[in-house]
Design an enzyme around this catalytic site. Structure first.
Site, PDB file in Angstrom:
ATOM      1  CG  HIS A 255      -1.944  -1.083   1.229  1.00 38.72           C
ATOM      2  ND1 HIS A 255      -2.907  -1.199   2.214  1.00 38.72           N
ATOM      3  CD2 HIS A 255      -2.158  -2.124   0.383  1.00 38.72           C
ATOM      4  CE1 HIS A 255      -3.669  -2.248   1.972  1.00 38.72           C
ATOM      5  NE2 HIS A 255      -3.228  -2.832   0.876  1.00 38.72           N
TER       6      HIS A 255
ATOM      7  CE1 TYR B 288      19.087  -0.529 -13.335  1.00 43.87           C
ATOM      8  CE2 TYR B 288      19.675   1.540 -14.399  1.00 43.87           C
ATOM      9  CZ  TYR B 288      20.031   0.289 -13.909  1.00 43.87           C
ATOM     10  OH  TYR B 288      21.328  -0.147 -14.036  1.00 43.87           O
TER      11      TYR B 288
END
Length: 224
Positions: free
Chosen positions: A99, A124
């Site tokens: 979360h 990335y």
């Protein structure tokens, strides 16, 4: 390494990575869950109502291949979510669901493209996450979220659950954790740069990453 020693190591790794994620504020309270497939069949998953910062290796939930509890505490209610991703991502060996603040915030923005929740911002991000899908809101534990994941047909290793958080699969636990962290940092970058007309990677730069690193980008032609 024997199957037992391998499972023992994985139990310790789940707790170690879980504590790291918790201590850095990436999933508060008892939120988030981690699972890992076992070579001997079935999988390990964090228990329901358990903080990732205070996991006990011996109390992790061990499930059989049908997702039934074999030993340990009762598993997270998000088992259907994990099962759906394993079923559709054949190479997935671990799944991390958090979360994390910036990823949740991103999932609530009106302009987000369900096929690519983030633009091609960094190399990335693409290399670790590919493209990230956004699925609609379902209450936590709702079996319908499994159908939404299955509807992605295994094309995405990283998914945002609207108003809830990210769920990311990897071929190892470490890979899944690192990709989840990269997704969170990229979501943070997006929020920092929102409305500032930032420069994203060009279609040519995206194609170069696809070619050189074998990045899999489902439906990425809309970035071109």
């Amino acid at each position: 390494m024997t199957a037992m020693s391998s499972e023992t190591r994985l139990r310790e790794d789940i707790c170690r990575f879980g504590r790291s994620l918790f201590e850095r504020g990436l999933t508060p309270g008892s939120s988030g869950n981690i699972s890992v497939r076992l070579d001997a069949g079935g999988w390990l998953v964090t228990p329901t109502n358990a903080s990732l910062g205070f996991l006990d290796p011996a109390r992790l939930s061990r499930l059989d291949e049908q997702g039934r509890l074999v030993s340990g505490d009762a598993p997270t209610k998000e088992v259907p979510l994990h099962t759906a991703l394993y079923d559709t991502r054949g190479g997935a060996r671990a799944i991390v669901h958090l979360h994390s603040t910036h990823s949740v915030a991103l999932s609530m923005l009106p302009e987000i493209d369900p096929r690519a929740a983030l633009p091609p911002m960094t190399a990335y991000y693409l290399m670790k996450c590919g493209a990230t899908a956004l699925v609609p809101y379902y209450r936590p534990g709702d079996p319908a979220v499994a159908d939404a994941i299955k509807g992605l047909a295994g094309k995405y290793s990283s998914v945002l659950l609207a108003n809830h958080g990210p769920v990311v699969a990897g071929d190892t636990l470490e890979a899944a954790v690192f990709a989840t962290e990269e997704l969170e940092e990229t979501a943070k970058l997006y929020l920092l740069l929102r409305g500032m007309n930032p420069r994203y990677l060009s279609p040519e730069q995206v194609k170069d990453l696809v070619k050189v690193f074998g990045v899999r980008l489902p439906e990425h032609e809309h970035w071109e």
